[in-house]
Design an enzyme around this catalytic site. Structure first.
Site, short mmCIF file in Angstrom:
data_model
loop_
_atom_site.label_atom_id
_atom_site.label_comp_id
_atom_site.label_asym_id
_atom_site.label_seq_id
_atom_site.Cartn_x
_atom_site.Cartn_y
_atom_site.Cartn_z
N ASP A 292 -1.52 -10.93 8.48
CA ASP A 292 -0.75 -12.07 7.99
C ASP A 292 0.74 -11.94 8.24
O ASP A 292 1.43 -12.95 8.37
CB ASP A 292 -1.00 -12.26 6.49
N TYR B 290 0.82 -1.22 0.00
CA TYR B 290 0.00 0.00 0.00
C TYR B 290 0.85 1.27 0.00
O TYR B 290 0.34 2.37 0.16
CB TYR B 290 -0.96 0.00 1.19
N HIS C 66 5.28 -6.20 -4.55
CA HIS C 66 3.87 -6.46 -4.84
C HIS C 66 3.03 -5.24 -4.52
O HIS C 66 3.46 -4.33 -3.80
CB HIS C 66 3.37 -7.67 -4.06
N TYR D 297 -11.34 -1.18 -0.35
CA TYR D 297 -11.45 -0.87 1.08
C TYR D 297 -10.20 -0.12 1.56
O TYR D 297 -10.19 0.42 2.66
CB TYR D 297 -11.68 -2.15 1.89
N ARG D 298 -9.17 -0.06 0.71
CA ARG D 298 -7.86 0.44 1.13
C ARG D 298 -7.02 0.42 -0.13
O ARG D 298 -7.24 -0.42 -1.00
CB ARG D 298 -7.31 -0.54 2.16
C1 LIG Z 1 2.84 -10.36 2.55
C2 LIG Z 1 2.00 -9.30 3.15
C3 LIG Z 1 0.81 -9.65 3.79
C4 LIG Z 1 0.01 -8.67 4.39
N1 LIG Z 1 -1.12 -9.07 5.05
C5 LIG Z 1 -1.90 -8.12 5.64
C6 LIG Z 1 -3.05 -8.49 6.38
O1 LIG Z 1 -3.36 -9.65 6.54
N2 LIG Z 1 -3.82 -7.52 6.92
C7 LIG Z 1 -3.48 -6.22 6.80
O2 LIG Z 1 -4.22 -5.38 7.33
N3 LIG Z 1 -2.39 -5.83 6.13
C8 LIG Z 1 -1.58 -6.73 5.54
N4 LIG Z 1 -0.46 -6.34 4.86
C9 LIG Z 1 -0.18 -4.90 4.71
C10 LIG Z 1 0.76 -4.29 5.78
O3 LIG Z 1 1.94 -5.01 5.87
C11 LIG Z 1 0.18 -4.23 7.15
O4 LIG Z 1 -1.08 -3.63 7.14
C12 LIG Z 1 1.07 -3.47 8.11
O5 LIG Z 1 0.64 -3.67 9.43
C13 LIG Z 1 1.05 -1.97 7.88
O6 LIG Z 1 2.27 -1.43 8.22
P1 LIG Z 1 2.51 -0.52 9.52
O7 LIG Z 1 1.72 -1.05 10.62
O8 LIG Z 1 3.98 -0.43 9.68
O9 LIG Z 1 1.85 0.83 9.08
P2 LIG Z 1 2.52 2.18 8.65
O10 LIG Z 1 3.23 1.97 7.37
O11 LIG Z 1 3.26 2.78 9.76
O12 LIG Z 1 1.19 3.00 8.44
C14 LIG Z 1 0.32 2.84 7.38
C15 LIG Z 1 -0.19 4.22 6.95
O13 LIG Z 1 -1.07 4.73 7.96
C16 LIG Z 1 -0.79 6.10 8.25
N5 LIG Z 1 -0.32 6.20 9.62
C17 LIG Z 1 0.54 5.37 10.23
N6 LIG Z 1 0.71 5.73 11.49
C18 LIG Z 1 -0.04 6.81 11.70
C19 LIG Z 1 -0.28 7.62 12.84
N7 LIG Z 1 0.30 7.34 14.00
N8 LIG Z 1 -1.10 8.67 12.71
C20 LIG Z 1 -1.69 8.93 11.55
N9 LIG Z 1 -1.52 8.18 10.44
C21 LIG Z 1 -0.69 7.13 10.51
C22 LIG Z 1 0.28 6.54 7.28
O14 LIG Z 1 -0.29 7.19 6.18
C23 LIG Z 1 0.92 5.25 6.85
O15 LIG Z 1 1.39 5.31 5.54
C24 LIG Z 1 0.37 -7.31 4.29
C25 LIG Z 1 1.57 -6.97 3.63
C26 LIG Z 1 2.38 -7.96 3.09
C27 LIG Z 1 3.66 -7.55 2.45
#
Ligand SMILES: Cc1cc2nc3c(=O)[nH]c(=O)nc-3n(C[C@H](O)[C@H](O)[C@H](O)COP(=O)(O)OP(=O)(O)OC[C@H]3O[C@@H](n4cnc5c(N)ncnc54)[C@H](O)[C@@H]3O)c2cc1C
Ligand SMILES: Cc1cc2nc3c(=O)[nH]c(=O)nc-3n(C[C@H](O)[C@H](O)[C@H](O)COP(=O)(O)OP(=O)(O)OC[C@H]3O[C@@H](n4cnc5c(N)ncnc54)[C@H](O)[C@@H]3O)c2cc1C
Lengths: 545, 545
Positions: A168, A106, A407, A488-489
């Site tokens: 995941d 994303y 991806h 949804y995202r």
């Molecule tokens: C193989 C694979 C499988 C995955 N499976 C899933 C899954 O099952 N379910 C799922 O939900 N996702 C999945 N993902 C997507 C992703 O990896 C996860 O959602 C992950 O938890 C998001 O990264 P993060 O928590 O570091 O968020 P961040 O990258 O820190 O945040 C995501 C976005 O939210 C906003 N944000 C973050 N923190 C804040 C804050 N404190 N205040 C305001 N805005 C903020 C920013 O815009 C940021 O870009 C997957 C990814 C991969 C590569």
């Protein structure tokens, strides 16, 4: 992918001169400490999941210099986050908050606007502020990952008492995932619905607590989400209206037992009747966690071998090759696989499992896979861990499918219906064929709706394949919307397009979002463009893509 | 209560001359039809629950001329609601939307600002727009009551297939109750959490759809609440930011069986250990619906006889009198009664009921009441109906406790803990004693928190008793807040005070709410003062009470 050794000047945000920008950064360094302000002037390194960069999207589908930060700052406290925001307002510099920055698929850690200053909250603000074993809740800062939360429960001897819910892959942050409305796979899978209470720095620097947090001395911030008056948490999810620096999260009581199960179904056409079977079972909670229905191509890819092991020709790997490979796996050949878990003590589980078995077996050729036949490194066991809240990274393996694998996701929301599943499947297949891409569909059944998750895996070093993947995605979004399916995202690169599909009544919702944005962020400094919301200063100036 | 025969001129909203107001109403009458614009110039009649007035609060605790409408208008369509809003903006006239106007205990149909024009949505906009038996959802207009929705399910032969969730009395509207974040007693009791999708007329007249509703041609508006981008539904609950004219609601699949149970506990001191027993059972869903723990005074009052039957002295009815009366009832003497329901097929229920029984019986003197010993008109059977989604009005009977009975609620949120329950109970008892009021506590255990619901029943015709009740309430709110307990919802008369208790960080949340209010409603025409939120034009002008 070939290393980018370009020596580079940092990108400077638009509307400010280089010298002024350098001076402004110096000013911020005096407040936060110079070591907490980092200019992004070194070559961009992609790293890998566990050592991901915070300078750009390590899985970028555009040129890697497109979604790139000018600098990264590391606030260490609420006050410092406020200082960063005040500083941004003073100099009109766009800032982009991330928690862990592992939002792969994303946009990773990247900001939407090139040259934004990334506010990396996770590095220094990573405390678990509270774990309450009586209320089954916790309170976390942005840097707390699913892994870290799980480890903390274990350290305190609470991991048998209560469970976390993990996506995941477990390296993301609880806050980042939840504010992006991510999902996991225990019965608590809807993370947004499970949070309780936020502390937010507004784009103008004020600090609010939502829910019961606004009542001084309260003791229900993490147990009653609503508080009194407007329930405003939702506008801080998938938005650019505030920086979340604390969040309450509910935890799941140990259900007293659990048991993973897996079924396979032989034919592509089984998808439609299977969805009709799943819907009532899921809505009535016989199927208790988000159901995953995965295509056999995923089954092969998640084994971690590159596609070149199986096929070296052009275009998608032929179905016959995939099925032949599947036949060699412990699970055996199939087209669809269902992964689920039943919860509770044995006699409660068997009630549900018996029902599920008789329903699933209505599909000719349906097979229950006996877990005892599956080796320890089989993907099934990763699903088993995740469905009981144990963080994992097995899922990452399918990224190896392409060399320099990266991806990007297409995730439309759909009714849980056979005809919708078939329609989306056909749409995805047709467009993937058009662009010569392997098609990786998985259907995730939430409660009353499902998301189709299509992951396009591409070679980061191959501009032609990147372009094909992006064109495919744009067509997917457009054609799906025409049929009533919306995402949804989404990834940074698609945010404008996706937001544009939510256009009912002449784009009334976006106008409403813009009104809120302008009221809360008059200088337009916070994450401009995120989720398609552009502040006034940016609108009509060609920022959309 | 003595009939008010005062011939009266309608109240005119502040800031507009009577003649201009009359002219403006005439103008509106031309748009909506004169028969849909009603001036409030007749004597105020209180009626009763089923024939409640929409001119004022039929249970008012102030002078009945205080919260009173100048006129009532009945829009019949989305466009007409928009016309009313545009008209209000043109003339700067405050308008106050109600759905059914049966928000008794919290203000009934009355507007917060005297002389507002009440927008009675329920009269003409009362269609069930959709019932979806596959997705277990519906889409309703403001005039759809819990009774009406239930009847519609019956008519279509769907009442065995799926259940609605109803509050203790079923004559309110699904929308009005949900936007005020009301609760019911099946496992779907948190109405706000169960809705999916809104259509809203903004205070400036624009029309938006939230969630998937913003995607033209979507088919998931009622199944996936979030959509894409900021999830804004929450700011339309307990607020004055918009008029909700359509709402999606999820319905509960028939769980395949149900069984009400009741326990009594002999002593006041049993409350604390009981709460400690309830908490883990409720959080782990062994107790599946919102738990009600009711005091014996409620048990007596809900039998429908006035308090004078038992006691004619001054001050609260003595405990000994209450217990003596309780001993005569089929349930027998007790201090606390627990009402719950187990769901599912018999062997699933018995698993839960056995656990519950052994836990509850840890309290000495705990008694399981055998339902077969209870006559048909016993209150137990009303709870039984409500816990399976059958609307009822039995609960109204305790309003007869005082002559000219009216009531007003105090509903603080608390952790589910013995010490909190005891503290709140002692606080309530002390303040009720101070004002010579009977004390009617019931604890409603949501999931991780509980609300204490204290209903003060008073004689509408007795200004001294009204004043005592109000003083008691004000003390309750203030003293509870000092201990960290805040109300989840409140009556018009207490909104400013309650909002004032959510004052963390120098009232940051209220300032934030005001910023939203001013952005969305620049002329301050929509429900000024509701939930303590005053638009700019009203702030600092002495409107708070
Ligand atoms: C193989 C694979 C499988 C995955 N499976 C899933 C899954 O099952 N379910 C799922 O939900 N996702 C999945 N993902 C997507 C992703 O990896 C996860 O959602 C992950 O938890 C998001 O990264 P993060 O928590 O570091 O968020 P961040 O990258 O820190 O945040 C995501 C976005 O939210 C906003 N944000 C973050 N923190 C804040 C804050 N404190 N205040 C305001 N805005 C903020 C920013 O815009 C940021 O870009 C997957 C990814 C991969 C590569
Ligand atoms: C004996 C008794 C027992 C009760 N038990 C319960 C209970 O168990 N649970 C519970 O929740 N309540 C309970 N109540 C309170 C109340 O009766 C119900 O909540 C009832 O459903 C509310 O009335 P209504 O639906 O007609 O709402 P309305 O009176 O129409 O609306 C309530 C308020 O919401 C706002 N509003 C209404 N419609 C809209 C709209 N379309 N757009 C924007 N704002 C709007 C208005 O400010 C209005 O004043 C009880 C009351 C009594 C007397």
């Amino acid at each position: 992918k070939p290393q980018n050794e370009r020596q580079r000047l940092p990108v400077v945000p638009q509307g400010i001169e280089r010298d002024d920008f350098v001076k402004a950064l110096g000013e911020l360094g005096e407040q936060l400490g110079a070591e907490h302000v980092e200019v992004n002037d070194k070559p961009l390194r992609d790293g890998w999941y566990m050592e991901h960069p915070n300078t750009h999207d390590m899985m970028t589908i555009l040129d890697e210099e497109e979604f790139v930060a000018s600098a990264i700052v590391y606030p260490g406290s609420t006050e410092e986050v406020q200082q960063v925001v005040n500083w941004a307002n003073k100099h009109r510099i766009p800032v982009f908050p991330i928690s862990m920055g592992r939002n792969l698929g994303y946009g990773g850690a990247a900001p939407r606007v090139r040259g934004s200053v990334t506010v990396d909250l996770g590095r220094r603000m990573n405390k678990i502020l509270d774990i309450n074993a009586e209320d089954y809740t916790c309170l976390v800062e942005p840097g707390v990952t699913f892994y870290a939360l799980y480890e903390a429960l274990k350290e305190r001897g609470l991991d048998e008492h209560m469970w976390i819910d993990t996506p995941d892959i477990g390296g993301g942050s609880v806050i980042g995932n939840t504010v992006d409305r991510g999902v996991g796979y225990t019965p608590y899978g809807d993370h947004w619905a499970c949070h309780s209470g936020l502390e937010v720095v507004l784009p103008t620097g004020e600090l609010i607590r939502t829910g019961m947090g606004a009542l001084p001395g309260n003791n229900t911030w993490q147990t009653f989400p609503y508080g009194f008056g407007p329930y405003s948490d939702g506008i801080f999810s998938q938005s650019n209206f505030g920086i979340v620096i604390k969040m309450g999260m509910t935890l799941m009581p140990n259900p007293g037992g659990h048991e993973s199960f897996m079924y396979t179904f032989p034919n592509e056409e089984d998808l439609a009747p299977l969805m009709e079977i799943i819907r009532p079972l899921r809505i009535s909670n016989i199927l208790e966690n988000a159901a995953q229905v995965r295509h056999v191509t995923q089954h092969i890819a998640v084994r971690g071998l590159p596609r070149s092991t199986f096929y070296s020709g052009p275009g998608p790997v032929p179905a016959s090759t995939i099925h032949a490979a599947a036949a060699q796996t412990p699970v055996g050949d199939h087209t669809w696989a269902y992964y689920g878990m039943a919860y509770g003590p044995p006699h409660i589980r068997s009630h549900k499992l018996t029902l599920i078995d008789s329903e699933f077996k209505r599909i000719p050729g349906a097979k229950r896979i006996d877990p005892s036949t599956l080796p320890a490194d089989e993907y099934f066991w990763s699903r088993d861990r995740i469905a009981r809240g144990v963080p994992d990274i097995h899922e990452l393996r399918w990224v190896n499918w392409a060399s320099n694998g990266a991806h990007i996701a297409f995730s439309p929301v759909s009714p849980i219906r056979g005809r919708d599943a078939s329609k989306l499947f056909a749409l995805g297949r047709r467009l993937h064929d058009r662009y010569g891409l392997d098609f990786f569909p998985a259907f995730i059944v939430g409660l009353r709706e499902m998301h189709l998750i299509v992951e396009i895996v591409f070679d980061r070093a191959d501009p032609e394949r990147k372009a094909a993947a992006l064109s495919c995605l744009r067509d997917l979004v457009e054609e799906a919307a025409r049929e009533g399916y919306g995402e949804y995202r989404t990834h940074l690169v698609l945010m404008d397009q996706v937001a544009g599909t939510y256009a009912w009544n002449d784009g009334a919702l976006m106008k409403f979002n813009q009104r809120l944005k302008d009221a809360l962020d008059p200088n337009g400094i916070l994450a401009p463009g995120r989720c398609g919301i552009w502040p006034k200063r940016y609108r009509g100036r060609g920022w959309e893509m």
